[in-house]
Design a protein around this motif. Structure first.
Motif, PDB file in Angstrom:
ATOM      1  N   THR A   1       0.826  -1.208   0.000  1.00 42.31           N
ATOM      2  CA  THR A   1       0.000   0.000   0.000  1.00 42.31           C
ATOM      3  C   THR A   1       0.858   1.256   0.000  1.00 42.31           C
ATOM      4  OG1 THR A   1      -1.771  -1.169   1.164  1.00 42.31           O
ATOM      5  CG2 THR A   1      -1.815   1.239   1.221  1.00 42.31           C
ATOM      6  N   ALA A   2       1.923   1.262   0.820  1.00 45.13           N
ATOM      7  CA  ALA A   2       2.815   2.424   0.856  1.00 45.13           C
ATOM      8  C   ALA A   2       3.476   2.641  -0.497  1.00 45.13           C
ATOM      9  CB  ALA A   2       3.871   2.231   1.943  1.00 45.13           C
ATOM     10  N   GLY A   3       3.919   1.573  -1.147  1.00 43.54           N
ATOM     11  CA  GLY A   3       4.521   1.706  -2.469  1.00 43.54           C
ATOM     12  C   GLY A   3       3.537   2.209  -3.501  1.00 43.54           C
ATOM     13  N   TYR A   4       2.305   1.742  -3.425  1.00 47.08           N
ATOM     14  CA  TYR A   4       1.273   2.183  -4.362  1.00 47.08           C
ATOM     15  C   TYR A   4       1.006   3.677  -4.205  1.00 47.08           C
ATOM     16  CZ  TYR A   4      -3.190   2.264  -6.853  1.00 47.08           C
ATOM     17  OH  TYR A   4      -4.204   2.549  -7.731  1.00 47.08           O
ATOM     18  N   GLN A   5       0.868   4.142  -2.970  1.00 48.96           N
ATOM     19  CA  GLN A   5       0.601   5.565  -2.739  1.00 48.96           C
ATOM     20  C   GLN A   5       1.764   6.424  -3.219  1.00 48.96           C
ATOM     21  OE1 GLN A   5      -0.132   5.442   1.469  1.00 48.96           O
ATOM     22  NE2 GLN A   5      -2.337   5.127   1.232  1.00 48.96           N
ATOM     23  N   LYS A   6       2.981   5.961  -3.005  1.00 51.78           N
ATOM     24  CA  LYS A   6       4.159   6.723  -3.439  1.00 51.78           C
ATOM     25  C   LYS A   6       4.220   6.815  -4.956  1.00 51.78           C
ATOM     26  CE  LYS A   6       9.187   6.935  -2.882  1.00 51.78           C
ATOM     27  NZ  LYS A   6      10.369   6.268  -2.257  1.00 51.78           N
ATOM     28  N   ALA A   7       3.983   5.700  -5.661  1.00 48.10           N
ATOM     29  CA  ALA A   7       4.013   5.706  -7.125  1.00 48.10           C
ATOM     30  C   ALA A   7       2.891   6.570  -7.690  1.00 48.10           C
ATOM     31  CB  ALA A   7       3.914   4.276  -7.649  1.00 48.10           C
ATOM     32  N   LEU A   8       1.719   6.510  -7.086  1.00 52.81           N
ATOM     33  CA  LEU A   8       0.584   7.307  -7.552  1.00 52.81           C
ATOM     34  C   LEU A   8       0.883   8.796  -7.421  1.00 52.81           C
ATOM     35  CD1 LEU A   8      -2.345   7.251  -8.594  1.00 52.81           C
ATOM     36  CD2 LEU A   8      -3.093   7.278  -6.205  1.00 52.81           C
TER      37      LEU A   8
ATOM     38  N   GLU B   1       5.133   9.307 -21.962  1.00 56.61           N
ATOM     39  CA  GLU B   1       5.947   8.201 -21.451  1.00 56.61           C
ATOM     40  C   GLU B   1       6.617   8.573 -20.131  1.00 56.61           C
ATOM     41  OE1 GLU B   1       8.650   7.320 -24.563  1.00 56.61           O
ATOM     42  OE2 GLU B   1       7.131   6.465 -25.905  1.00 56.61           O
ATOM     43  N   ARG B   2       7.041   9.841 -20.026  1.00 54.93           N
ATOM     44  CA  ARG B   2       7.675  10.272 -18.774  1.00 54.93           C
ATOM     45  C   ARG B   2       6.673  10.277 -17.623  1.00 54.93           C
ATOM     46  NH1 ARG B   2       8.769  14.634 -15.438  1.00 54.93           N
ATOM     47  NH2 ARG B   2       7.147  15.885 -16.438  1.00 54.93           N
ATOM     48  N   ILE B   3       5.467  10.806 -17.893  1.00 59.23           N
ATOM     49  CA  ILE B   3       4.451  10.865 -16.834  1.00 59.23           C
ATOM     50  C   ILE B   3       4.091   9.466 -16.361  1.00 59.23           C
ATOM     51  CG2 ILE B   3       2.052  11.488 -16.340  1.00 59.23           C
ATOM     52  CD1 ILE B   3       2.411  13.813 -18.311  1.00 59.23           C
ATOM     53  N   LEU B   4       3.924   8.565 -17.329  1.00 63.02           N
ATOM     54  CA  LEU B   4       3.488   7.210 -16.997  1.00 63.02           C
ATOM     55  C   LEU B   4       4.650   6.268 -16.743  1.00 63.02           C
ATOM     56  CD1 LEU B   4       0.560   6.863 -19.577  1.00 63.02           C
ATOM     57  CD2 LEU B   4       0.446   7.534 -17.170  1.00 63.02           C
ATOM     58  N   GLY B   5       5.833   6.837 -16.575  1.00 64.36           N
ATOM     59  CA  GLY B   5       6.998   5.990 -16.330  1.00 64.36           C
ATOM     60  C   GLY B   5       6.879   5.158 -15.068  1.00 64.36           C
ATOM     61  N   ALA B   6       6.141   5.693 -14.085  1.00 63.12           N
ATOM     62  CA  ALA B   6       5.957   4.963 -12.826  1.00 63.12           C
ATOM     63  C   ALA B   6       4.764   4.028 -12.867  1.00 63.12           C
ATOM     64  CB  ALA B   6       5.809   5.946 -11.666  1.00 63.12           C
ATOM     65  N   LEU B   7       4.100   3.946 -14.038  1.00 62.48           N
ATOM     66  CA  LEU B   7       2.908   3.106 -14.118  1.00 62.48           C
ATOM     67  C   LEU B   7       3.198   1.623 -13.869  1.00 62.48           C
ATOM     68  CD1 LEU B   7      -0.114   3.371 -14.574  1.00 62.48           C
ATOM     69  CD2 LEU B   7       0.264   2.980 -17.005  1.00 62.48           C
ATOM     70  N   PRO B   8       4.299   1.068 -14.407  1.00 62.12           N
ATOM     71  CA  PRO B   8       4.599  -0.340 -14.082  1.00 62.12           C
ATOM     72  C   PRO B   8       4.788  -0.571 -12.579  1.00 62.12           C
ATOM     73  CG  PRO B   8       5.851   0.350 -15.998  1.00 62.12           C
ATOM     74  CD  PRO B   8       5.220   1.587 -15.435  1.00 62.12           C
ATOM     75  N   GLU B   9       5.446   0.384 -11.924  1.00 63.98           N
ATOM     76  CA  GLU B   9       5.612   0.258 -10.468  1.00 63.98           C
ATOM     77  C   GLU B   9       4.263   0.340  -9.767  1.00 63.98           C
ATOM     78  OE1 GLU B   9       7.868   2.580  -6.764  1.00 63.98           O
ATOM     79  OE2 GLU B   9       8.051   3.312  -8.837  1.00 63.98           O
ATOM     80  N   LEU B  10       3.412   1.276 -10.231  1.00 65.23           N
ATOM     81  CA  LEU B  10       2.077   1.408  -9.646  1.00 65.23           C
ATOM     82  C   LEU B  10       1.286   0.122  -9.847  1.00 65.23           C
ATOM     83  CD1 LEU B  10       0.024   3.517  -8.387  1.00 65.23           C
ATOM     84  CD2 LEU B  10      -0.776   3.840 -10.732  1.00 65.23           C
ATOM     85  N   ARG B  11       1.343  -0.398 -11.075  1.00 65.95           N
ATOM     86  CA  ARG B  11       0.621  -1.633 -11.359  1.00 65.95           C
ATOM     87  C   ARG B  11       1.144  -2.787 -10.507  1.00 65.95           C
ATOM     88  NH1 ARG B  11       1.233  -1.620 -16.465  1.00 65.95           N
ATOM     89  NH2 ARG B  11       3.112  -2.881 -16.536  1.00 65.95           N
ATOM     90  N   GLY B  12       2.466  -2.841 -10.330  1.00 64.31           N
ATOM     91  CA  GLY B  12       3.042  -3.909  -9.524  1.00 64.31           C
ATOM     92  C   GLY B  12       2.578  -3.866  -8.076  1.00 64.31           C
TER      93      GLY B  12
ATOM     94  N   GLY C   1      -0.126  -2.298  -6.978  1.00 69.55           N
ATOM     95  CA  GLY C   1      -1.562  -2.545  -6.936  1.00 69.55           C
ATOM     96  C   GLY C   1      -1.884  -4.021  -7.059  1.00 69.55           C
ATOM     97  N   ARG C   2      -1.223  -4.679  -8.002  1.00 68.12           N
ATOM     98  CA  ARG C   2      -1.460  -6.121  -8.166  1.00 68.12           C
ATOM     99  C   ARG C   2      -1.026  -6.878  -6.925  1.00 68.12           C
ATOM    100  NH1 ARG C   2       0.629  -9.292 -13.422  1.00 68.12           N
ATOM    101  NH2 ARG C   2      -1.403  -8.574 -14.172  1.00 68.12           N
ATOM    102  N   ARG C   3       0.103  -6.465  -6.355  1.00 69.75           N
ATOM    103  CA  ARG C   3       0.576  -7.132  -5.138  1.00 69.75           C
ATOM    104  C   ARG C   3      -0.446  -6.999  -4.013  1.00 69.75           C
ATOM    105  NH1 ARG C   3       3.219 -11.083  -2.607  1.00 69.75           N
ATOM    106  NH2 ARG C   3       4.303 -10.407  -0.722  1.00 69.75           N
ATOM    107  N   GLY C   4      -1.027  -5.782  -3.863  1.00 65.06           N
ATOM    108  CA  GLY C   4      -2.028  -5.590  -2.826  1.00 65.06           C
ATOM    109  C   GLY C   4      -3.264  -6.445  -3.036  1.00 65.06           C
ATOM    110  N   TRP C   5      -3.768  -6.479  -4.282  1.00 61.63           N
ATOM    111  CA  TRP C   5      -4.949  -7.297  -4.556  1.00 61.63           C
ATOM    112  C   TRP C   5      -4.648  -8.788  -4.419  1.00 61.63           C
ATOM    113  CZ3 TRP C   5      -9.477  -5.425  -4.144  1.00 61.63           C
ATOM    114  CH2 TRP C   5      -9.752  -4.109  -4.507  1.00 61.63           C
TER     115      TRP C   5
END
Length: 573
Positions: free
Chosen positions: A180-187, A215-226, A228-232
């Protein structure tokens, strides 16, 4: 997250009476939930033996209580979370505005907004999460006690299963907190980049770099997805384990209860009660949901607490003595986050009423000197005095009435143009006149000094035109920023490259307003223009964070290194 846990406790208190109401309602519901199986069992035995018929009515009454407590609990949790979130956001917003500019710049604006809006809302759920989490264990533990009273073997069977489930949930809390902490930071990282790009949308369009910026804005999207998926995945895994263990646990209790019934240890009604207690004790879905909410609240509180941990400058209580704006910097040093000196032992004395131009190459520390001169932030070492009083000892209102700032890219704040110019004035001087005149005298004088009156008069509603409906060029925005500074500065006017977007004619008009009458107020002007330096009484020449010289422009012009600062070949003025 120790600091975050302390903030959680304060958030729970901020919910006020709603937390207590939620606790009372939840406790009542938990007691009713524990009484219902026993009453149902007694109703079954009464029906089989011809006993009292009041037990079914009592069971119906308990069901009504459960429905009522569930409804009232939702109401109390909603109001309590809203109140706690509002207070937390207010506290965080006040703290952010109280920070010096260096501390606020450590985080992108988008990240700060994310914490203020998203993580503060998560933390505001703390009261609900704590209360529901505390009382969610009552039904399972109460079921163990009830089964033990009915038949000790049944209690031991349920307890063994609950110990196993508790171990599984503990692992979920530990792993889910990190996800959750990683997701909030990436978001928040994505939000920060998006806000930066939106502010430079024209530049991005002109450079045809839209795809690259996306691409720069969404550069953290894989981390966010990771994350988020980990949390679910963790939640789904914990739910699956609970769903798998809970039926087995119920079957175990039913099997033991069936044997006890056959052996004559239990009545049919007691078996019904045992089955119901087994379902209540093993139904830990509500506990899991509450733990997930608590994890989010704890992570959100940790990110909000990180900002609240930054110390705010202490305010003084002294008024300014009589004076005309004499400014003195003594051994002032400012260091970057990496320890590099931005200003290194600067001693600078600006006589009252004088105009001092601050020049130097890029990175020399000009803007930093301007910031500490009016206490936008305090120096790391040394002292700044205005008319003999150290700036930290002055009352904030006295300091802000004495010092006016204008910047190269001013942020215009307020509902209307009038509000933007009169931002730093006392309430009586900032509000538009009640007699319907377009502007207060102080605001109009400031606008005239900044040569922006003609621009304002062309607007649909003049000074009362909403800022959102006011298209401004870069130079016009700078002139409004200058007007705001003129209106505020009683003793010291600080201009940080505030005329860089103006045409030559307008700059000369404003230069006369800046100079004012001899001795009217002190001016500190950060500039890269030769003409501005030549018009000043003195020039403070910064180089590498040090004050290389303080002298009139004509005297310094003989030095080739000084001329190189302006990248010009001929003297001015």
């Amino acid at each position: 997250m120790r600091t975050g846990d302390g903030l959680l406790r304060r958030v729970v208190r901020d919910a006020g009476g709603w937390t207590a109401a939620l606790a009372a309602v939840t406790l009542t519901g938990a007691v009713a939930e524990l009484l219902l199986p026993a009453v149902l069992g007694l109703a079954v035995d009464a029906a089989l033996t011809g006993g009292t018929r009041w037990w079914p009515a009592a069971a119906c009454a308990l069901v009504v209580v459960l429905v009522a407590t569930d409804t009232l609990g939702d109401l109390a949790s909603g109001y309590g979370a809203a109140r706690a979130t509002a207070r937390l956001r207010e506290r965080l917003l006040r703290h952010l505005f109280a920070l010096d500019v260096r501390a606020a710049r450590r985080h992108p604006v988008g990240d700060l907004v994310g914490r203020l809006v998203g993580q503060a809302a998560d933390a505001g759920q703390a009261g609900t999460a704590v209360v529901l989490g505390a009382f969610a264990v009552l039904p399972p533990l109460g079921s163990v006690v009830a089964l033990t009273l009915i038949e000790p073997v049944l209690g031991v069977t349920l307890l063994a299963g609950l110990v196993l489930l508790a171990g599984l949930m503990r692992a979920f809390v530990t792993d889910a907190s990190a996800a959750t902490a990683g997701y909030q930071k990436a978001l928040n990282s994505i939000a920060g980049r998006l806000l930066e790009s939106l502010s430079g949308a024209r530049t991005i369009a002109a450079a045809a770099t839209r795809r690259r910026e996306e691409e720069r804005i969404l550069g953290a999207l894989p981390e966010l997805r990771g994350h988020g998926r980990r949390g679910w995945e963790l939640l789904a895994r914990a739910s699956a384990r609970t769903a798998a263990v809970a039926p087995l646990l119920q079957l175990s209790v039913v099997a033991v209860g069936g044997y006890a019934l056959a052996a004559g240890w239990l009545t049919p009604g007691q078996l019904v009660s045992a089955v119901r207690y087994a379902a209540t004790g093993a139904g830990l879905g509500a506990v899991l949901a509450t733990l997930n909410r608590l994890v989010r609240s704890r992570s959100g509180a940790a990110r909000v607490a990180e900002l609240l941990a930054y110390p705010t400058p202490t305010d003084g209580d002294r008024p300014l003595p009589p004076g005309r704006g004499a400014l003195r910097l003594s051994a002032v040093s400012v260091y970057a986050d990496d320890g590099r000196p931005v200003l290194d032992g600067v001693d600078l004395s600006v006589p009252a009423g004088a105009t001092v131009a601050v020049v130097g190459p890029s990175g020399a520390g000009k803007s930093t000197l301007a910031a500490v001169a009016g206490r936008l932030h305090d120096p790391d070492a040394g002292e700044v005095r205005l008319d003999g009083v150290p700036l930290p000892r002055l009352r904030p209102d006295a300091l802000r009435r004495a010092v006016g700032y204008a910047f190269d890219r001013p942020a215009l704040v307020g509902s209307t143009v009038h509000d933007a110019i009169g931002l730093a004035l006392p309430p009586g001087g900032a509000a538009p006149p009640a007699d319907g005149s377009p502007a207060t005298p102080a605001v109009r004088r400031a606008a005239e000094a900044a040569a922006v009156t003609d621009v304002v008069d062309r607007l649909p509603a003049g000074f009362r035109t909403p800022l959102a409906d006011t298209p401004l060029s870069g130079g016009e925005a700078q002139r409004l920023g200058l007007a705001r500074a003129f209106a505020a500065a009683d003793r010291l006017l600080i201009l940080d490259d505030a005329t860089s977007s103006l045409d030559t004619v307008t700059e000369h008009r404003i230069a006369r307003a800046v100079a004012g009458r001899p001795g009217e107020r002190t001016r500190l002007v950060v500039t890269h223009r030769v003409a501005t330096a030549a018009a000043a009484d003195l020039v403070a020449w910064l180089d590498g964070g040090r004050l290389r010289a303080l002298a009139p422009h004509r005297r310094l012009w003989a030095d080739p290194a000084y001329r190189a600062v302006f990248r010009t070949d001929g003297p001015a003025g």
